[in-house]
Design an enzyme around this catalytic site. Structure first.
Site, PDB file in Angstrom:
ATOM      1  CE1 TYR A  16      -3.679   2.465   0.268  1.00  0.00           C
ATOM      2  CE2 TYR A  16      -2.554   3.319   2.202  1.00  0.00           C
ATOM      3  CZ  TYR A  16      -3.534   3.438   1.234  1.00  0.00           C
ATOM      4  OH  TYR A  16      -4.360   4.537   1.229  1.00  0.00           O
ATOM      5  CG  ASP A  46       5.740   3.612   1.224  1.00  0.00           C
ATOM      6  OD1 ASP A  46       5.952   4.319   2.234  1.00  0.00           O
ATOM      7  OD2 ASP A  46       4.628   3.532   0.671  1.00  0.00           O
ATOM      8  CE  LYS A 103       0.914   5.715   8.153  1.00  0.00           C
ATOM      9  NZ  LYS A 103      -0.496   5.650   8.317  1.00  0.00           N
TER      10      LYS A 103
HETATM   11  N1  PLP Z   1       2.660   4.230   2.300  1.00  0.00           N
HETATM   12  C1  PLP Z   1       2.378   3.377   3.302  1.00  0.00           C
HETATM   13  C2  PLP Z   1       3.266   2.198   3.533  1.00  0.00           C
HETATM   14  C3  PLP Z   1       1.270   3.605   4.121  1.00  0.00           C
HETATM   15  O1  PLP Z   1       0.973   2.745   5.104  1.00  0.00           O
HETATM   16  C4  PLP Z   1       0.477   4.748   3.878  1.00  0.00           C
HETATM   17  C5  PLP Z   1      -0.685   5.031   4.724  1.00  0.00           C
HETATM   18  O2  PLP Z   1      -0.991   4.345   5.668  1.00  0.00           O
HETATM   19  C6  PLP Z   1       0.806   5.590   2.815  1.00  0.00           C
HETATM   20  C7  PLP Z   1       1.906   5.311   2.043  1.00  0.00           C
HETATM   21  C8  PLP Z   1      -0.022   6.792   2.529  1.00  0.00           C
HETATM   22  O3  PLP Z   1       0.182   7.756   3.512  1.00  0.00           O
HETATM   23  P1  PLP Z   1      -0.945   8.871   3.767  1.00  0.00           P
HETATM   24  O4  PLP Z   1      -2.130   8.154   4.318  1.00  0.00           O
HETATM   25  O5  PLP Z   1      -0.298   9.812   4.748  1.00  0.00           O
HETATM   26  O6  PLP Z   1      -1.219   9.512   2.466  1.00  0.00           O
END
Ligand code: PLP
Length: 423
Positions: A143, A235, A264
């Site tokens: 994700y 990521d 985060k």
């Molecule tokens: N990348 C990962 C691994 C995530 O878990 C998330 C969100 O939980 C995102 C990207 C997207 O971040 P945001 O919700 O701050 O847009």
């Protein structure tokens, strides 16, 4: 437990907010979401005044818990009282970027943005801009936020976007491979190597019940991207400054990506994202290079203050020792309960992440499909029962649960009791 105010607020919300919420996952809890009045240490208090041990922790950003330490609060209040933002640079952005570059092995330069999604969008654009190629390899079950390049499903013959509103042609540029499947990744590079701009991968699948990498998988992705002139993007939106401490998951697994995305924790509870990497790559972003990137709120002073003070606090206190210790107590305690009461389930997680998933061998190691019945059991039966015991678990069966510095051994015991009762 009386939860009428949450139910009434949800009824009101359904008239004016789509699905009653502002982010899809928040609508999952049955029979309705809990509306929160306030946080307090490792707990949240709902709109009816009920108190819960909180393992959602803002979906990960709140490494220190709900009560920000004095130093963080003071910095936030000072920034807010001196004008919340300017649209012009501040010293805080420099200091924060210096901190990240000092601690994260792959990072020499940083570009701050406002969410994890924005970070992964910009990182993919940078990879495409640098390589002049279009294809992006992602992991099944990974994700990366609500972004076009990664919302893709299906195998090669019938691949398409996993959301309405995304042109079908976009999906042909994205190649999902099973997580932990080095052979399939190698095959994809053999077939498409010259067209692949980047591999975008989480160090571990953290939105799929927590799937850790098998030995050698990340090394294979590193070698494949190197050999084919593609970029490796990690990521670390969830793992950043949580798994592996200040060095992030890349120091734990000893693999150095070309680019890293963050979110985060680095905003200390305020909206944030960032892309970090080597200078030669990062300087392809405008205004030095040609890959356009901009944002009104990027590097927001309040966020920068909260994020930097949070990270400094973590560097100067026993934050990682504490959260990792409670994380392993939770995992050990849950393993004991599961082995006797629910041997068809399993306990997953590492560092300060933990989760019980409703399958014997954990979630699929390749990020593949999960059992719908397990999802249903979580939503309709298990989670509401634990909630009634005063413990707030993640809002869906596959999302991580997060330990914070504010949690206590008592919170752990109470949580183990609630699992014991419910299982
Ligand atoms: N990348 C990962 C691994 C995530 O878990 C998330 C969100 O939980 C995102 C990207 C997207 O971040 P945001 O919700 O701050 O847009």
């Amino acid at each position: 437990m009386n939860r009428e105010t949450s139910r009434d607020l949800y009824d009101r919300a359904l008239d004016v907010l789509v699905g009653g919420v502002n982010s899809s996952v928040r609508a999952a809890p049955q029979p309705y979401p809990t509306f929160v009045r306030k946080g307090d240490g490792g707990h949240v208090v709902d709109a009816d005044g009920n108190r819960y041990v909180d393992w959602v922790m803002g979906l990960g950003p709140l490494l220190l818990g709900h009560d920000l330490p004095e130093s963080v609060q003071a910095a936030v209040q000072r920034r807010a009282s001196e004008g919340p933002m300017y649209g012009m640079p501040t010293e805080l952005e420099v200091e924060h970027a210096e901190f990240v570059a000092r601690h994260v092995p792959s990072v020499e330069m940083v570009r701050f943005v406002n969410s994890g999604t924005e970070a992964t969008v910009s990182a993919v654009r940078l990879a495409r801009g640098v390589t002049g190629r279009n294809k992006v390899v992602v992991m099944q079950g990974g994700y990366h936020g609500a972004q076009e390049s990664t919302l893709v499903e299906g195998d090669a013959d019938e691949r398409g976007p996993s959301s309405a509103g995304i042109p079908r042609e976009f999906a042909k540029h994205t190649i999902p491979v099973p997580f932990n499947d080095a052979d399939e990744a190698t095959r994809v590079f053999e077939e498409h190597g010259d067209d692949i701009a980047c591999v975008l991968v989480e160090p571990m699948l953290a939105n799929k019940g927590i799937v850790e990498p098998v030995d050698g998988f990340h090394e294979t992705l590193r070698d494949l991207t190197d050999d084919h002139g593609a970029l490796l993007i990690w990521d670390e939106v969830i793992t950043g400054f949580r798994v592996g401490g200040l060095g992030c998951a890349q120091s734990k697994y000893d693999v150095t990506p070309d680019l890293t995305t963050f979110g985060k924790i680095i905003g200390g509870g305020f909206p944030v994202g960032a892309i970090g990497g080597r200078t030669d790559l990062m300087e392809e972003f405008t205004p030095v290079g040609d890959v356009f990137q901009a944002g009104t709120f990027s590097g927001h002073p309040v966020t920068m203050a909260a994020g930097l003070e949070t990270l400094q606090y973590a560097a100067e206190n026993d934050v990682y020792e504490h959260v990792n210790d409670l994380g392993s107590r939770l995992r050990d305690g849950l393993r004991e309960i599961v082995s006797t009461q629910a041997p068809d389930y399993s306990v997953v997680g590492t560092d300060s992440l933990f989760k019980v998933v409703f399958t014997r061998d954990g979630p699929p190691r390749n990020g593949g499909d999960v059992d719908d019945a397990a999802v249903d059991r979580w939503n309709r039966v298990f989670r509401p029962q634990v909630l009634d015991d005063g413990v707030m678990l993640s809002q869906n069966q596959f999302e991580s649960q997060f330990v914070s510095y504010a949690h206590t051994a008592e919170d752990v015991e109470r949580t183990l009791d609630a699992y014991r009762d419910a299982l």
